[in-house]
Design an enzyme around this catalytic site. Structure first.
Site, PDB file in Angstrom:
ATOM      1  N   SER A 446       0.821  -1.231   0.000  1.00 45.86           N
ATOM      2  CA  SER A 446       0.000   0.000   0.000  1.00 45.86           C
ATOM      3  C   SER A 446       0.842   1.262   0.000  1.00 45.86           C
ATOM      4  O   SER A 446       0.424   2.303   0.518  1.00 45.86           O
ATOM      5  CB  SER A 446      -0.956   0.028   1.199  1.00 45.86           C
ATOM      6  OG  SER A 446      -1.723  -1.145   1.223  1.00 45.86           O
ATOM      7  N   ARG A 447       2.042   1.140  -0.508  1.00 44.97           N
ATOM      8  CA  ARG A 447       2.961   2.292  -0.615  1.00 44.97           C
ATOM      9  C   ARG A 447       3.396   2.843   0.750  1.00 44.97           C
ATOM     10  O   ARG A 447       3.878   3.963   0.837  1.00 44.97           O
ATOM     11  CB  ARG A 447       2.335   3.437  -1.444  1.00 44.97           C
ATOM     12  CG  ARG A 447       1.842   3.007  -2.834  1.00 44.97           C
ATOM     13  CD  ARG A 447       2.969   2.424  -3.656  1.00 44.97           C
ATOM     14  NE  ARG A 447       2.642   2.240  -5.063  1.00 44.97           N
ATOM     15  CZ  ARG A 447       2.890   1.109  -5.746  1.00 44.97           C
ATOM     16  NH1 ARG A 447       3.395   0.037  -5.133  1.00 44.97           N
ATOM     17  NH2 ARG A 447       2.646   1.038  -7.029  1.00 44.97           N
ATOM     18  N   LEU A 448       3.230   2.029   1.813  1.00 45.18           N
ATOM     19  CA  LEU A 448       3.674   2.476   3.149  1.00 45.18           C
ATOM     20  C   LEU A 448       5.102   1.976   3.385  1.00 45.18           C
ATOM     21  O   LEU A 448       5.369   1.153   4.266  1.00 45.18           O
ATOM     22  CB  LEU A 448       2.709   1.965   4.225  1.00 45.18           C
ATOM     23  CG  LEU A 448       1.305   2.566   4.141  1.00 45.18           C
ATOM     24  CD1 LEU A 448       0.410   2.045   5.255  1.00 45.18           C
ATOM     25  CD2 LEU A 448       1.366   4.099   4.217  1.00 45.18           C
TER      26      LEU A 448
END
Ligand SMILES: NC(=O)C1=CN([C@@H]2O[C@H](COP(=O)(O)OP(=O)(O)OC[C@H]3O[C@@H](n4cnc5c(N)ncnc54)[C@H](OP(=O)(O)O)[C@@H]3O)[C@@H](O)[C@H]2O)[C@H](O)CC1
Ligand SMILES: Cc1cc2nc3c(=O)[nH]c(=O)nc-3n(C[C@H](O)[C@H](O)[C@H](O)COP(=O)(O)O)c2cc1C
Ligand SMILES: Cc1ncc(COP(=O)(O)O)c(C=O)c1O
Ligand SMILES: [K+]
Length: 472
Positions: A446-448
């Site tokens: 999730s692009r974290l």
């Protein structure tokens, strides 16, 4: 261009197609005078199929594979492919309703059973194939298919055809991958009725059969990298070269890709402050060793960005040739574009991207030339050809043509043929970037992502590295 890109692949018109008779004859010659055994060819064929699948359909997204295996060698290819797919991280299931009692086939079954790969009868198959599987591997019939499909394969093929038709409203339907021939198609005439299966991928073996001319799906691969020159010559086979050590090559029309939809979801172990080395160089060396151990090609390739006095940045790849507490070293031509920019502005940034590890390392700092002794030592450690190449290349200047470089190369080769030490050009040597910032990036879902950045700090007159976490 509106986000559309044609990827590279061989020109389909330059590939030869085989008749059914030629395909069978080649098979006989390979397994007769040319000394191959069917086991060998089947292993290579199945491996080609598995690697073709892995190139297009990643196990993270297309995990569940139902291999539907027919009574002949095409079915055997399917069993072998399923075994390799298991080892590549897929979850295969097998439907193999008409088994052959030959030791080759019973062996393949035993191998899959030992991997606990489930075997399903036709009755066991779920009513709707489209919900249970991500890939349907069609290993039902190969080049010996003739007439109309008999039970139980007629029903299985109908289900594959029906599934594709009724599925047009579904979000994600499974893909069909056919081995050698889309099963049910005439080996030469193709999908005569127009009602046959419509595979998404076809993996032709040895050479495409004539029916493959009618294959208009997105992925046509060639596998079976075992054709010896006598066969290629006798049958006048034009086949595309296989890249590197690959077992398969993409042929046919290049698939259209939607650039805007291209994305990877990074799945990695979390990267925590507590686990990193207080010294970023040691941390870099740790990650670098892991990149090398992971088998990455040119883990030492890095993008170098520089800007001259006009402030306009430019980037190019260079190779890291040393790293220690003093900094990161690479070698180049001091009179190149980067050399000129660095003489005007001795600041640069380096970037490593280790794709399969979902890692990026970013380094920024000041740059100076390494000592002449260091450059001399490195220059003479290079292969002779590269040393001559460095003399020939007035890097970043315009050359009238490749032949000029070759001509000068040949002259210098001649000149230095009896010389022990090729003199290093004065304008060739190393640079060392002393880091003022190093950031380690580990891609996450999730692009974290994890981003840990080191910057030097003075504490009680001592320089220490302060580590902070940055928002992804
Ligand atoms: N050199 C290579 O490229 C290699 C390719 N390989 C693979 O082998 C197949 C060809 O294998 P082969 O065993 O000759 O043929 P098939 O797999 O097509 O299967 C033949 C069996 O299917 C039966 N059959 C034929 N038509 C029908 C039908 N209409 N309905 C039901 N069954 C049918 C046939 O039985 P018959 O009684 O009809 O003869 C056979 O039992 C090739 O395509 C590649 O996939 C090798 O693995 C390696 C070398
Ligand atoms: C993977 C890779 C590694 C490279 N390594 C170097 C290198 O170490 N030194 C070098 O001068 N050029 C290297 N090159 C070529 C440079 O990218 C670049 O074309 C050349 O240095 C000229 O750059 P410039 O005109 O910006 O100075 C490499 C290219 C690639 C793709
Ligand atoms: C022009 C040029 N110089 C230098 C290098 C550095 O590599 P090596 O010293 O290993 O030849 C490269 C690597 O690609 C290069 O392309
Ligand atoms: K098939």
């Amino acid at each position: 261009m509106a986000g559309r890109l044609e990827s590279c692949s061989s020109d389909p018109s330059s590939v030869s197609y085989l008749t059914q008779r030629e395909a069978a004859e080649i098979d006989e010659e390979l397994m007769g005078p040319l000394g191959f055994s069917v086991d060998q060819l089947m292993e290579l064929a199945g491996l080609s199929v598995a690697t073709s699948i892995a190139e297009v359909y990643k196990a993270s997204e297309y995990k569940r594979v139902l291999a539907i295996c027919g009574p002949g060698n095409n079915g055997g290819d399917g069993l072998v492919a399923a075994r390799h797919l298991f080892h590549f991280g897929y979850k295969p299931y097998i439907c193999y309703p008409k088994r052959t009692p030959k030791p080759l086939y019973t062996g393949l079954v035993t191998q899959l059973e030992s991997l606990r790969v489930p075997f399903l009868s036709v009755e066991d198959l779920p009513p709707d194939l489209s919900t249970e599987y991500d890939i349907l591997l069609d290993a039902v019939f190969g080049f010996s298919f003739h007439g109309a499909a008999r039970p139980p394969f007629d029903d299985i093929l109908r289900r594959l055809i029906g599934m594709r038709k009724s599925d047009q409203t579904n979000k994600k339907s499974p893909v069909i991958v056919s081995i050698d021939i889309p099963s049910g198609w005439h080996v030469e005439e193709g999908d005569i009725s127009g009602e046959g299966i419509k595979p998404d991928m076809l993996v032709s073996l040895t050479a495409p059969k004539l029916c493959a001319k009618q294959f208009h799906g997105p992925h046509h691969f060639l596998g079976g990298r075992f054709v010896p020159p006598p066969i290629a010559e006798k049958y006048n086979l034009r086949l595309p070269p296989y890249p590197g050590a690959s077992m398969c090559v993409h042929i046919g029309k290049a698939p259209q890709v939607d650039i805007s939809a291209m994305r990877e979801n990074y799945i990695s172990p979390e990267f925590h402050e507590e686990e990193v080395d207080a010294d970023p160089i040691k941390q870099f060396c740790k990650w670098f060793e892991e990149a090398v151990a992971a088998g990455l090609r040119e883990a030492n390739a890095m993008a170098l960005s520089t800007a001259g006095k006009d402030g306009k940045p430019s980037s190019r790849m260079v190779l890291l040739k040393g790293v220690d507490e003093d900094g990161f070293v690479w070698y180049t031509n001091y009179e190149s574009q980067k050399g000129c920019q660095l003489s005007e502005n001795p600041w640069a940034s380096l970037l490593f991207y280790w794709e399969s590890l979902n890692r990026q390392v970013r380094v920024e700092g000041s740059v100076e030339k390494v000592s002449n002794e260091e450059s001399e030592k490195y220059f003479h450690s290079r292969p002779h050809g590269s040393q001559i190449g460095a003399i020939v290349s007035k890097q970043s200047s315009i050359v009238p043509g490749r032949q000029v470089l070759h001509q000068q190369y040949r002259e210098l080769e001649e000149k230095f043929s009896n010389v022990n030490l090729i003199p290093k050009p004065e304008h060739w040597g190393g640079y060392r970037l002393k880091p003022e910032l190093i950031e380690f990036w580990q891609g996450q879902q999730s692009r974290l992502h994890d981003r840990l950045q080191y910057r030097p700090q003075e504490i009680d007159g001592r320089q220490v590295w302060k580590i902070v976490r940055l928002a992804p």
